[in-house]
Write a protein that holds these residues in place. Structure first.
Motif, mmCIF file in Angstrom:
data_model
loop_
_atom_site.group_PDB
_atom_site.id
_atom_site.type_symbol
_atom_site.label_atom_id
_atom_site.label_comp_id
_atom_site.label_asym_id
_atom_site.label_seq_id
_atom_site.Cartn_x
_atom_site.Cartn_y
_atom_site.Cartn_z
ATOM 1 N N TYR A 74 32.466 -19.492 9.902
ATOM 2 C CA TYR A 74 31.205 -18.760 9.789
ATOM 3 C C TYR A 74 31.217 -17.903 8.528
ATOM 4 O O TYR A 74 32.262 -17.354 8.157
ATOM 5 C CB TYR A 74 30.981 -17.852 11.001
ATOM 6 C CG TYR A 74 30.840 -18.578 12.310
ATOM 7 C CD1 TYR A 74 29.586 -18.986 12.771
ATOM 8 C CD2 TYR A 74 31.957 -18.854 13.098
ATOM 9 C CE1 TYR A 74 29.456 -19.657 13.982
ATOM 10 C CE2 TYR A 74 31.833 -19.527 14.306
ATOM 11 C CZ TYR A 74 30.574 -19.921 14.743
ATOM 12 O OH TYR A 74 30.454 -20.587 15.939
ATOM 13 N N ASN A 122 19.685 -10.751 6.647
ATOM 14 C CA ASN A 122 21.033 -10.992 7.139
ATOM 15 C C ASN A 122 21.045 -12.424 7.678
ATOM 16 O O ASN A 122 20.288 -12.734 8.603
ATOM 17 C CB ASN A 122 21.408 -10.014 8.251
ATOM 18 C CG ASN A 122 21.538 -8.594 7.742
ATOM 19 O OD1 ASN A 122 22.430 -8.283 6.960
ATOM 20 N ND2 ASN A 122 20.654 -7.721 8.168
ATOM 21 N N ASN A 181 31.029 -11.289 4.863
ATOM 22 C CA ASN A 181 31.915 -11.514 6.000
ATOM 23 C C ASN A 181 32.136 -13.007 6.183
ATOM 24 O O ASN A 181 31.236 -13.813 5.942
ATOM 25 C CB ASN A 181 31.315 -10.933 7.282
ATOM 26 C CG ASN A 181 32.236 -11.096 8.476
ATOM 27 O OD1 ASN A 181 33.399 -10.701 8.431
ATOM 28 N ND2 ASN A 181 31.737 -11.688 9.549
ATOM 29 N N CYS A 182 33.342 -13.382 6.603
ATOM 30 C CA CYS A 182 33.619 -14.768 6.972
ATOM 31 C C CYS A 182 34.716 -14.768 8.032
ATOM 32 O O CYS A 182 35.572 -13.883 8.055
ATOM 33 C CB CYS A 182 34.034 -15.601 5.758
ATOM 34 S SG CYS A 182 35.534 -15.067 4.926
ATOM 35 N N GLN A 221 27.115 -21.672 9.706
ATOM 36 C CA GLN A 221 28.247 -22.241 10.442
ATOM 37 C C GLN A 221 28.527 -23.650 9.943
ATOM 38 O O GLN A 221 27.624 -24.388 9.584
ATOM 39 C CB GLN A 221 27.918 -22.297 11.937
ATOM 40 C CG GLN A 221 28.930 -23.100 12.773
ATOM 41 C CD GLN A 221 28.403 -23.382 14.163
ATOM 42 O OE1 GLN A 221 28.403 -22.506 15.019
ATOM 43 N NE2 GLN A 221 27.959 -24.620 14.410
ATOM 44 N N LYS A 278 24.244 -11.278 2.907
ATOM 45 C CA LYS A 278 23.177 -10.297 2.727
ATOM 46 C C LYS A 278 22.374 -10.757 1.514
ATOM 47 O O LYS A 278 22.936 -10.945 0.431
ATOM 48 C CB LYS A 278 23.739 -8.898 2.489
ATOM 49 C CG LYS A 278 22.664 -7.808 2.491
ATOM 50 C CD LYS A 278 22.113 -7.590 3.875
ATOM 51 C CE LYS A 278 21.110 -6.451 3.915
ATOM 52 N NZ LYS A 278 20.633 -6.177 5.285
ATOM 53 N N ARG A 296 23.397 -15.890 8.884
ATOM 54 C CA ARG A 296 24.690 -16.449 9.292
ATOM 55 C C ARG A 296 24.645 -17.971 9.191
ATOM 56 O O ARG A 296 23.668 -18.601 9.606
ATOM 57 C CB ARG A 296 25.060 -16.020 10.713
ATOM 58 C CG ARG A 296 26.217 -16.808 11.310
ATOM 59 C CD ARG A 296 26.885 -16.103 12.474
ATOM 60 N NE ARG A 296 27.852 -15.129 11.978
ATOM 61 C CZ ARG A 296 28.986 -14.810 12.616
ATOM 62 N NH1 ARG A 296 29.286 -15.357 13.784
ATOM 63 N NH2 ARG A 296 29.833 -13.937 12.115
ATOM 64 N N ASP A 300 28.634 -14.761 6.664
ATOM 65 C CA ASP A 300 27.464 -13.896 6.781
ATOM 66 C C ASP A 300 27.041 -13.457 5.388
ATOM 67 O O ASP A 300 27.868 -12.951 4.615
ATOM 68 C CB ASP A 300 27.776 -12.676 7.640
ATOM 69 C CG ASP A 300 28.104 -13.058 9.073
ATOM 70 O OD1 ASP A 300 27.200 -13.568 9.760
ATOM 71 O OD2 ASP A 300 29.259 -12.858 9.496
ATOM 72 N N TYR A 358 27.176 -4.024 0.884
ATOM 73 C CA TYR A 358 27.418 -5.450 1.116
ATOM 74 C C TYR A 358 27.876 -6.092 -0.181
ATOM 75 O O TYR A 358 27.071 -6.342 -1.081
ATOM 76 C CB TYR A 358 26.152 -6.127 1.631
ATOM 77 C CG TYR A 358 25.671 -5.599 2.949
ATOM 78 C CD1 TYR A 358 26.176 -6.079 4.152
ATOM 79 C CD2 TYR A 358 24.696 -4.604 3.001
ATOM 80 C CE1 TYR A 358 25.734 -5.587 5.368
ATOM 81 C CE2 TYR A 358 24.247 -4.110 4.215
ATOM 82 C CZ TYR A 358 24.769 -4.600 5.386
ATOM 83 O OH TYR A 358 24.322 -4.111 6.591
#
Length: 237
Positions: A150, A184, A141-142, A188, A154, A186, A152, A59
């Motif tokens: 969004y 993890n 991640n996006c 928004q 770690k 997330r 994400d 990650y």
């Protein structure tokens, strides 16, 4: 002599017929125990020494060009803000009617935590979360979905977290020692190009993201453009 040898052989065969299967089972169980013990040792070594390294390699931050698609130009600053949101949420979720939580977390996430706390309260149990220490954070991640962005994360941290029973005795965890937790998370937010919102109370259209009250019903509007916690999962394995 021949008779003695014959009798001894018969006795040996009789013994093996009776106890042979038992001996085989004992040997099999012993082998299984040895392999299980070895597995637990390897697992403990991995968790203590190598899991953090593996997480850091797996990650890692996505590149700045990708992050800019969701309006992130300063990853370090955003990661600091978002991890502080996570800590604040975990530390204050038990405070009744904490309006500040609604500014940083989705209502469904708040309700799911509240239900879990209610179940614990039914058994007069409690969970304590305090002194979080950030060890690692990466936006791995996006993405864009409709009018929402969004990201994400770690997150690795050390924290004092424990569960108490009805007599305030520690049932799980430790009051004195921090342990590693792997999150993890997330988040928004509404895309920066979208400036039209609906009031959470009366659903009236709000055409500016700079106002703090709904012009129709007077409901206070806060953190309308900010990142909000959507989901939290924790891996302690």
């Amino acid at each position: 002599m021949i008779g003695w040898i014959t009798n001894t052989t018969v006795e040996t065969n009789f013994f093996m017929e009776i106890f042979g299967p038992v001996i085989d089972w004992i040997i099999a169980i012993g082998i299984i125990m040895i392999f299980t013990f070895a597995f637990l040792i390897i697992k403990a070594i991995y968790k203590i020494f190598f899991k953090g390294i593996y997480i850091r390699l797996k990650y890692r931050d996505v590149d700045i060009a990708t992050l800019s698609n969701v309006g992130i130009l300063n990853p370090d600053e955003i990661k600091k803000d978002l991890t502080e949101q996570l800590f604040y949420f975990e530390e204050n979720i038990k405070i009744s009617k904490n309006d500040n939580l609604k500014n940083i977390a989705d209502d469904r996430l708040i309700h799911s935590y509240e239900r879990r706390l209610d179940r614990l309260a039914d058994y007069r149990e409690d969970v304590i979360f305090k002194e979080p220490e950030l060890l690692y954070c990466a936006i791995y991640n996006c993405e864009k979905k409709g009018i929402f962005d969004y990201v994400d994360l770690k997150i690795i941290l050390k924290v004092i977290e424990y569960k108490t029973d009805a007599r305030d005795r520690v049932k799980q965890g430790s009051k004195h020692f921090k342990r590693k937790k792997y999150y993890n998370v997330r988040y928004q937010k509404k895309s920066s190009y979208d400036t039209n919102y609906n009031c959470p109370n009366c659903n009236a259209l709000i055409k500016s993201s700079n106002i703090s009250y709904c012009g129709n019903c007077g409901t206070k509007i806060t953190n309308i453009d900010g990142w909000k916690l959507m989901s939290i999962s924790c891996d302690t394995k």
